[in-house]
Design an enzyme around this catalytic site. Structure first.
Site, mmCIF file in Angstrom:
data_model
loop_
_atom_site.group_PDB
_atom_site.id
_atom_site.type_symbol
_atom_site.label_atom_id
_atom_site.label_comp_id
_atom_site.label_asym_id
_atom_site.label_seq_id
_atom_site.Cartn_x
_atom_site.Cartn_y
_atom_site.Cartn_z
ATOM 1 N N PHE A 152 0.719 -1.224 -0.051
ATOM 2 C CA PHE A 152 0.070 0.042 0.028
ATOM 3 C C PHE A 152 0.957 1.304 0.013
ATOM 4 O O PHE A 152 1.836 1.528 0.709
ATOM 5 C CB PHE A 152 -0.990 0.075 1.182
ATOM 6 N N LYS A 173 9.792 3.539 6.265
ATOM 7 C CA LYS A 173 8.957 3.704 7.755
ATOM 8 C C LYS A 173 9.708 3.041 8.924
ATOM 9 O O LYS A 173 9.995 3.544 9.895
ATOM 10 C CB LYS A 173 7.461 3.437 7.673
#
Ligand SMILES: Cc1ncc(C[n+]2csc(CCOP(=O)(O)OP(=O)(O)O)c2C)c(N)n1
Ligand SMILES: [Mg+2]
Lengths: 88, 570
Positions: free
Chosen positions: B113, B163
């Site tokens: 995603f 991340k």
């Protein structure tokens, strides 16, 4: 088309090869053959490329443009085969 | 060595690099970085409304301050929204660092995603791109990114950080100073250049944006005054030499002045500094400055002899080159007849315009009045189109960096976010965006950012009801068949005054010549919010002079079909 041989030393980091190849495609350079080989020093690779340039275009500009890339340690046009016509 | 998260390490590294403001929008992948940002006393985060705005703001900041501009985006769509401003900064050699979040290392390459391979997407439009794979590398990568963006020929650098690298625990070790190798201008080339300069009879300084980037305006002035040689400044170099200076002939190129274009065409020596012989300046290359020898100095060796072969090539920073030339040029050339010719052109072909037949406002008049009333201490930005060319022609620039625009890429929508960034960098100067009604509709949402963040820019919308520059080409080259260039902005859709108010700004409108000065002065008095002025101007005004694309510079037209250099025996 004239044929030129470029000999390069690249840093062995992800993306280095991609940057070189994209430069060829953005600058309208024909790649005839390309080989990438490890060196004894693990952190750099040797790359030999045979490129075709439109007649009258010298490889100097290309060499300078390749030298600008951060991961290109060195680049030279080894043999000036300017008179060696591709496909002629 | 402190134990920190990758995100804290990033914020500290940015602080250590001297970063004082970042423009960005958070999102999933970059979210960890936004937490320590909240606590940073040194870095201001400006929350933009579109990442394109963040990128252009970083560029505007960089060009107004000479420091590196920074923008931040999340992975995927956040990152891809930065593509246009990065391409823009690449073309105009602006030092920008873009920081993007990336999906976790473990899922890179799985179409996760919001995954986009931004590093590959940006290959041809960045100087370099990093993807940080180890949290402890963050300080060194940021330091190197800043050094690369600002060093040599400046440009954009991307730093993509997964991340989980931001969330990981690591140690903070301040980066060692990054050494940027510096080239000294070769003494023998400088000597050869000096010899050519001393003996030239029709020399001209052809000045590009490199002189602005190098901060070399003072040195240029010294050498120009010492030699008496005329100067032309390209679109990217407006302000590098004062417009009020007697030796300044204006801007060369497609919409350049007749004396500036003629100076290049008739020259026997081009002294090209920090410029790249762009097609908008040269016209058809084979017909460009046919009798001129060329001295070409640039920090980027790949620019030298790229389009036009240089007779003397000097690789180096324009400031160093100019300092060496000042020392080497001992004698001024004799230029009496050259100046007589150029002054004659100046007298006969000054910049000028007609008032629209329909009684509407002349856009050139509006821009000229802004320049006069707001003055040379301000910073002006522009979008792309007719208004951009008039902003280059009719504002008098006296300082380097006082005109910030999108030259190489020609990016519509540049003006408002670039003005926002510039104003953040130089809060004490007035910043005016001279924008088109088309361009303004691409990025005006950043006025919300300006209103909320207390960034009091002024925007002059030169509302000609059309994609004017495209319409001009349709008038000249497509028999006036106006395919899809009408914008209905003269029918007040949108109503720019109401739109301005809705965006949290003051909205003013001006339709009459008699109101122009008043409305500008009123805008200058409003300091508590950004101001938008809707200048409703005639739709038929055209940008002149013009060298039509595909023709040589000798065919410059001062008005349609009148070619003074071509038709007349000068
Ligand atoms: C992003 C982008 N899309 C399209 C263009 C092509 N283009 C160049 S000028 C122009 C018209 C700009 O219209 P406006 O902002 O109203 O300025 P004007 O020429 O009317 O002053 C267009 C569409 C461009 N330069 N940039
Ligand atoms: Mg318009």
């Amino acid at each position: 088309m004239t044929r030129h041989v470029l000999s390069m030393v690249l840093h062995n980091v992800p993306g280095a090869l991609a940057r070189v190849v994209v430069l060829f495609s953005s600058r309208g350079v024909d790649v005839e053959s390309l080989s990438l080989d490890p060196t004894e020093r693990g952190d750099v690779s040797r790359m030999d490329v045979v490129v075709g340039l439109p007649a009258g275009r010298s490889p100097d500009q290309l060499v300078k443009q390749l030298s600008r890339l951060v991961d290109v340690k060195s680049v030279v046009a080894v043999a000036d085969q300017a008179r060696n016509q591709i496909g002629a | 060595m402190d134990t920190v998260t990758g995100a804290s390490s990033l914020v500290r590294a940015l602080e250590d690099a001297g970063c004082e403001v970042v423009f960005g929008i958070p999102g999933g992948a970059i979210l960890p970085a936004y937490d320590p940002l909240l606590d940073s006393a040194k870095i201001r985060h400006v929350l933009v409304r579109h990442e394109q705005g963040a990128g252009h703001a970083a560029s505007g900041y960089a060009q107004a301050t000479g420091r590196v501009g920074v923008c931040v985006a999340t992975s995927g769509p956040g990152a891809t929204n930065l593509v246009t401003p990065l391409a823009d900064a690449y073309m105009d050699s602006v030092p920008v660092v873009a920081i993007t979040g990336q999906v976790n290392r473990s899922v890179i390459g799985t179409d996760a995603f919001q995954e986009a391979d931004i590093r590959s997407i940006c290959l041809p439009i960045t100087k370099h791109a990093f993807q940080v794979t180890e949290p402890e590398d963050i300080p060194a990568v940021i330091a190197e990114a800043f050094a690369l963006a600002a060093g040599g020929r400046p440009g954009p650098v991307l730093v993509d950080i997964p991340k989980d690298v931001l969330s990981a625990t690591t140690t903070y070790t301040p980066a060692l100073p990054v050494h940027t190798p510096k080239v000294t201008p070769a003494a023998n080339e400088v000597r050869r250049a000096a010899t050519l300069i001393t003996s030239a009879s029709r020399p001209v300084f052809y000045i590009g944006g490199g002189v602005v980037r190098a901060g070399a305006a003072a040195e240029l002035r010294t050498l120009a005054e010492r030699t008496g040689i005329p100067v032309v400044t390209t679109l990217m170099a407006r302000g590098a030499f004062p417009d009020s200076h007697r030796q300044h002939l204006g801007m060369p190129g497609m919409h350049g002045t007749v004396p500036a274009v003629a100076a290049l065409q008739q020259s026997d020596l081009l002294i090209a500094l920090g410029t790249r012989f762009d097609d908008r300046v040269t016209g058809v290359l084979d017909l460009f400055a046919p009798n001129a020898a060329v001295i070409h100095a640039d920090i980027d060796p790949a620019e030298i002899s790229k389009n036009r072969k240089a007779d003397v090539a000097i690789v180096g920073d324009c400031k160093d080159v100019l300092v060496s030339l000042i020392a080497a040029v001992r004698q001024a050339p004799v230029l009496t007849s050259w100046w007589a010719y150029l002054d004659g052109l100046r007298d006969r072909f000054p910049l000028g315009y007609d008032w629209p037949a329909d009684g509407k406002l002349a856009p050139q008049h509006v821009i000229e009045r802004i320049g006069t009333l707001v003055g040379p201490e301000a910073i002006y930005t522009s979008g792309v189109g007719q208004h951009q060319m008039w902003a280059a022609q009719y504002v008098g620039y006296e300082r380097p960096g006082s005109f910030i625009n999108s030259g190489g890429l020609g990016t519509m929508g540049f003006a408002v976010p670039a003005a926002m960034g510039a104003q953040c960098g130089v809060p004490d100067r007035a910043v005016w965006a001279i924008d088109g009604d088309g361009c303004f509709q691409m990025t005006n949402q950043e006025l919300v950012t300006c209103a909320l963040e207390g960034i009091p820019i002024k925007v002059a919308v030169i509302n000609n009801g059309n994609l004017g520059m495209v319409r001009q080409w349709q008038t000249l080259f497509y028999q006036g068949r106006y395919s899809n260039t009408g914008l209905s902005t003269h029918k007040r859709v949108p109503d720019f005054v109401a739109l301005a108010e809705a965006l949290g700004c003051a909205g003013l409108r001006c339709e009459e010549k008699s109101e122009v000065d008043d409305v500008i002065l009123r805008a200058m008095e409003i300091r508590d919010r950004p101001v938008v002025i809707d200048f409703v101007v005639g739709e038929d005004a055209q940008v002149w002079p013009m060298v039509a694309a595909g023709t040589g510079n000798d065919e410059i037209m001062t008005v349609r079909d009148f070619k003074p250099l071509f038709d007349e025996d000068l």
